[in-house]
Design a protein around this motif. Structure first.
Motif, PDB file in Angstrom:
ATOM      1  N   ILE A   1       0.831  -1.213   0.000  1.00  7.73           N
ATOM      2  CA  ILE A   1       0.000   0.000   0.000  1.00  7.73           C
ATOM      3  C   ILE A   1       0.863   1.260   0.000  1.00  7.73           C
ATOM      4  CG2 ILE A   1      -1.573   1.365   1.436  1.00  7.73           C
ATOM      5  CD1 ILE A   1      -2.937  -1.313   2.204  1.00  7.73           C
ATOM      6  N   PHE A   2       1.965   1.223   0.727  1.00 10.29           N
ATOM      7  CA  PHE A   2       2.788   2.431   0.878  1.00 10.29           C
ATOM      8  C   PHE A   2       4.113   2.359   0.116  1.00 10.29           C
ATOM      9  CE2 PHE A   2       0.239   2.303   4.879  1.00 10.29           C
ATOM     10  CZ  PHE A   2      -0.487   3.458   4.650  1.00 10.29           C
ATOM     11  N   TYR A   3       4.209   1.486  -0.862  1.00 12.55           N
ATOM     12  CA  TYR A   3       5.489   1.229  -1.521  1.00 12.55           C
ATOM     13  C   TYR A   3       6.037   2.444  -2.252  1.00 12.55           C
ATOM     14  CZ  TYR A   3       8.985  -2.148  -3.095  1.00 12.55           C
ATOM     15  OH  TYR A   3      10.159  -2.853  -3.286  1.00 12.55           O
ATOM     16  N   THR A   4       5.175   3.367  -2.648  1.00 12.91           N
ATOM     17  CA  THR A   4       5.635   4.572  -3.348  1.00 12.91           C
ATOM     18  C   THR A   4       5.399   5.842  -2.525  1.00 12.91           C
ATOM     19  OG1 THR A   4       3.509   4.827  -4.484  1.00 12.91           O
ATOM     20  CG2 THR A   4       5.197   3.521  -5.606  1.00 12.91           C
ATOM     21  N   ASP A   5       5.099   5.681  -1.240  1.00 18.66           N
ATOM     22  CA  ASP A   5       4.761   6.822  -0.384  1.00 18.66           C
ATOM     23  C   ASP A   5       5.955   7.199   0.496  1.00 18.66           C
ATOM     24  OD1 ASP A   5       3.741   8.586   1.564  1.00 18.66           O
ATOM     25  OD2 ASP A   5       1.764   7.671   1.485  1.00 18.66           O
ATOM     26  N   PRO A   6       6.498   8.399   0.338  1.00 18.60           N
ATOM     27  CA  PRO A   6       7.667   8.786   1.139  1.00 18.60           C
ATOM     28  C   PRO A   6       7.343   9.179   2.570  1.00 18.60           C
ATOM     29  CG  PRO A   6       7.015  10.614  -0.263  1.00 18.60           C
ATOM     30  CD  PRO A   6       6.131   9.458  -0.641  1.00 18.60           C
ATOM     31  N   ASN A   7       6.059   9.366   2.882  1.00 23.96           N
ATOM     32  CA  ASN A   7       5.683   9.849   4.214  1.00 23.96           C
ATOM     33  C   ASN A   7       5.201   8.754   5.163  1.00 23.96           C
ATOM     34  OD1 ASN A   7       6.288  12.603   3.790  1.00 23.96           O
ATOM     35  ND2 ASN A   7       4.382  12.853   2.653  1.00 23.96           N
ATOM     36  N   VAL A   8       5.120   7.525   4.664  1.00 31.06           N
ATOM     37  CA  VAL A   8       4.812   6.383   5.540  1.00 31.06           C
ATOM     38  C   VAL A   8       5.938   5.371   5.383  1.00 31.06           C
ATOM     39  CG1 VAL A   8       3.209   4.537   6.103  1.00 31.06           C
ATOM     40  CG2 VAL A   8       2.327   6.756   5.342  1.00 31.06           C
ATOM     41  N   TRP A   9       6.663   5.176   6.464  1.00 33.53           N
ATOM     42  CA  TRP A   9       7.835   4.308   6.463  1.00 33.53           C
ATOM     43  C   TRP A   9       7.431   2.971   7.068  1.00 33.53           C
ATOM     44  CZ3 TRP A   9      11.534   1.904   9.616  1.00 33.53           C
ATOM     45  CH2 TRP A   9      12.810   1.724   9.044  1.00 33.53           C
ATOM     46  N   VAL A  10       7.539   1.904   6.288  1.00 28.94           N
ATOM     47  CA  VAL A  10       7.100   0.578   6.721  1.00 28.94           C
ATOM     48  C   VAL A  10       8.303  -0.295   7.018  1.00 28.94           C
ATOM     49  CG1 VAL A  10       5.810  -1.498   6.090  1.00 28.94           C
ATOM     50  CG2 VAL A  10       4.986   0.758   5.354  1.00 28.94           C
ATOM     51  N   CYS A  11       8.368  -0.798   8.233  1.00 31.34           N
ATOM     52  CA  CYS A  11       9.434  -1.723   8.628  1.00 31.34           C
ATOM     53  C   CYS A  11       8.809  -3.016   9.134  1.00 31.34           C
ATOM     54  CB  CYS A  11      10.313  -1.115   9.717  1.00 31.34           C
ATOM     55  SG  CYS A  11      11.636  -2.233  10.250  1.00 31.34           S
ATOM     56  N   SER A  12       9.198  -4.124   8.542  1.00 31.20           N
ATOM     57  CA  SER A  12       8.647  -5.420   8.928  1.00 31.20           C
ATOM     58  C   SER A  12       9.768  -6.375   9.318  1.00 31.20           C
ATOM     59  CB  SER A  12       7.839  -6.006   7.759  1.00 31.20           C
ATOM     60  OG  SER A  12       7.336  -7.287   8.067  1.00 31.20           O
ATOM     61  N   LEU A  13       9.697  -6.893  10.546  1.00 30.89           N
ATOM     62  CA  LEU A  13      10.592  -7.953  11.012  1.00 30.89           C
ATOM     63  C   LEU A  13       9.829  -9.263  10.897  1.00 30.89           C
ATOM     64  CD1 LEU A  13      11.501  -5.264  12.582  1.00 30.89           C
ATOM     65  CD2 LEU A  13      12.557  -6.832  14.216  1.00 30.89           C
ATOM     66  N   HIS A  14      10.361 -10.226  10.169  1.00 30.05           N
ATOM     67  CA  HIS A  14       9.577 -11.433   9.885  1.00 30.05           C
ATOM     68  C   HIS A  14      10.492 -12.575   9.474  1.00 30.05           C
ATOM     69  CE1 HIS A  14       9.869  -8.866   6.231  1.00 30.05           C
ATOM     70  NE2 HIS A  14      10.367  -9.984   5.739  1.00 30.05           N
ATOM     71  N   CYS A  15       9.907 -13.751   9.372  1.00 28.51           N
ATOM     72  CA  CYS A  15      10.675 -14.898   8.909  1.00 28.51           C
ATOM     73  C   CYS A  15      11.021 -14.719   7.428  1.00 28.51           C
ATOM     74  CB  CYS A  15       9.876 -16.188   9.106  1.00 28.51           C
ATOM     75  SG  CYS A  15      10.816 -17.688   8.685  1.00 28.51           S
ATOM     76  N   ASN A  16      12.218 -15.094   7.082  1.00 26.05           N
ATOM     77  CA  ASN A  16      12.676 -15.031   5.693  1.00 26.05           C
ATOM     78  C   ASN A  16      11.638 -15.677   4.772  1.00 26.05           C
ATOM     79  OD1 ASN A  16      14.002 -15.488   3.204  1.00 26.05           O
ATOM     80  ND2 ASN A  16      15.991 -15.611   4.221  1.00 26.05           N
ATOM     81  N   PRO A  17      11.137 -14.932   3.757  1.00 21.79           N
ATOM     82  CA  PRO A  17      10.098 -15.489   2.891  1.00 21.79           C
ATOM     83  C   PRO A  17      10.559 -16.671   2.043  1.00 21.79           C
ATOM     84  CG  PRO A  17      10.826 -13.342   2.085  1.00 21.79           C
ATOM     85  CD  PRO A  17      11.434 -13.520   3.443  1.00 21.79           C
ATOM     86  N   ASP A  18      11.839 -16.983   2.034  1.00 19.60           N
ATOM     87  CA  ASP A  18      12.279 -18.214   1.388  1.00 19.60           C
ATOM     88  C   ASP A  18      11.835 -19.435   2.194  1.00 19.60           C
ATOM     89  OD1 ASP A  18      13.524 -17.264  -0.919  1.00 19.60           O
ATOM     90  OD2 ASP A  18      15.436 -16.916   0.107  1.00 19.60           O
ATOM     91  N   PHE A  19      11.420 -19.200   3.448  1.00 15.52           N
ATOM     92  CA  PHE A  19      11.036 -20.308   4.314  1.00 15.52           C
ATOM     93  C   PHE A  19       9.561 -20.283   4.724  1.00 15.52           C
ATOM     94  CE2 PHE A  19      15.564 -19.790   4.826  1.00 15.52           C
ATOM     95  CZ  PHE A  19      16.049 -21.088   4.838  1.00 15.52           C
ATOM     96  N   ASP A  20       8.909 -19.104   4.654  1.00 15.80           N
ATOM     97  CA  ASP A  20       7.540 -19.052   5.155  1.00 15.80           C
ATOM     98  C   ASP A  20       6.730 -17.971   4.451  1.00 15.80           C
ATOM     99  OD1 ASP A  20       5.333 -19.763   6.780  1.00 15.80           O
ATOM    100  OD2 ASP A  20       6.661 -20.111   8.476  1.00 15.80           O
ATOM    101  N   TYR A  21       5.420 -18.037   4.672  1.00 19.78           N
ATOM    102  CA  TYR A  21       4.447 -17.106   4.101  1.00 19.78           C
ATOM    103  C   TYR A  21       4.882 -15.663   4.344  1.00 19.78           C
ATOM    104  CZ  TYR A  21      -0.214 -15.068   3.322  1.00 19.78           C
ATOM    105  OH  TYR A  21      -1.261 -14.326   2.851  1.00 19.78           O
TER     106      TYR A  21
END
Length: 397
Positions: free
Chosen positions: A252-272
């Protein structure tokens, strides 16, 4: 002080249990009740629970982050499904209840709606069509996120919860300009954060798709609501600590400079979700650099997780300069949570969630809203969630 926002008690636990019977692992209504109970039992001295006076009338407030077609589909899908009648509902589109399907045409007996097929990757030739089958094929990304009888009402309550939580969080920080001695003299506690305990998670819902147990994106809406209340151009960070990448939020915010998205998650090579959440996916266009995916290996312990979370918080505060914070709070990082592939899963447990809240809270003092995401180990999910938000509120940024 922690301000907890959730819907009033639902119409009945039996109906909620029936709605939860569509999936072996996902019991969002039970999760909501367990978290609320843990907060009341363990942190009642620092938390206050409030409820919206009513649900929202429809899903239109989510149009700031979602395609109108998706919202229209979610509003009409159940009635369209019911209108087909028992003879018209294709068995391939019926979700299987735990213990077997129940026949009949009353709301509790009708099976949930899932896709028969899926649209090709988005292109100009694809469209949802006019049937409920075409709509769900176009908008849904999996077969484990069914449309059920109670869904629309629950999403309308979730919307009211999110809106109220953002309003309270922003108002609380504005009120914090009051001199501390005045507050102490009048016994007015300072609200540190608002916690929106929604029924359904939302971080896998993208602008024109839903899945992964998520229908509409609450964290994305909260960020937009925060910008509206604080002011145009406000920098809002979304920190996603769910085990699975917040792929919908990032999209949703991939082109938005004013909303910074940080996600800590399992490597997607291993999980959803397997196709999103890689470290080199950092945004594009004017939003280049505004997405920070931090994929972590299976079996990640608190020691490694803490290092990544500290980096993320420094980037949010010092690097991006966030003026508002939304935390997508998933608890499926807990050791033994079954919603992970057999090769994966994290190893957080117990006091790790207290430390998580303390770390986040120690590095920020901007308006903060926690949004409930996943967490499927029901014997611990309530305490883990309560520990994060309570320890955040006890810390000082």
């Amino acid at each position: 002080m922690l301000l907890v926002i959730t819907r009033p008690d639902a119409s009945g636990i039996e109906k909620e249990n029936a709605a939860d019977s569509h999936d072996t692992y996902n019991s969002p209504r039970l999760r909501r009740r367990l978290i609320l109970k843990s907060l009341k039992d363990r942190y009642g001295d620092i938390s206050t629970v409030e409820h919206p006076s009513s649900a929202e009338d429809d899903l239109s407030p989510y149009k700031t982050v979602h395609d109108q077609g998706l919202l229209d589909f979610l509003e009409s899908a159940w009635e369209d499904w019911v209108d087909l009648g028992e003879d018209g509902r294709d068995i391939s589109a019926c979700s299987q209840r735990i213990g077997g399907d129940i026949g009949g045409d009353d709301a509790e007996s009708i099976p949930g709606l899932i896709p028969i097929n899926f649209a090709l990757p988005r292109n100009s030739r694809e469209r949802p069509g006019n049937s409920v089958y075409g709509g769900i094929a176009y908008y849904c990304t999996d077969m484990c996120t069914p449309i059920v009888s109670s869904l629309l009402e629950e999403l309308q309550w979730d919307g009211a919860v999110v809106k109220m939580a953002v309003e309270r969080a922003v108002a609380a920080v504005s009120a914090s300009t009051v001199d501390d001695s005045v507050r102490e003299g009048s016994h007015v506690p300072a609200v540190r954060a608002a916690y929106a305990i929604t029924t359904h998670p939302g971080h896998h819902a993208a602008r024109d798709s839903y899945g992964g147990y998520c229908y509409v994106n609450h964290a994305a809406r909260a960020a937009r609501e925060m910008q509206t209340l604080i002011g145009e151009g406000t920098k809002v960070a979304i920190l996603d600590v769910d085990y699975h990448c917040g792929n919908g939020t990032a999209a949703i915010f991939y082109t938005d400079p004013n909303v910074w998205v940080c996600s800590l998650h399992c490597n997607p090579d291993f999980d959803y979700p397997f196709t999103s959440g890689f470290a080199d996916q950092i945004g594009e266009g004017s939003g280049w650099g505004s997405t920070m995916h931090m994929p972590l290996p299976p079996k990640t312990s608190w020691q490694k997780y803490e290092e990544a979370l500290s980096v993320a918080m420094d980037a949010i505060t010092s690097g991006f300069g966030a003026q508002g914070l939304v935390v997508s709070l998933g608890l499926d990082t807990y050791a033994g949570d079954e919603v992970s592939t057999k090769r994966a899963g994290f190893q957080l447990s117990g006091d790790d969630y207290t430390k998580m809240g303390e770390l986040i809270g120690s590095k920020t003092n901007v308006p903060t809203v926690f949004i409930q995401e996943g967490g499927y180990k029901m014997d611990v999910v309530g305490d883990a969630a309560a520990d994060v938000v309570a320890s955040f509120c006890k810390s000082k940024g």
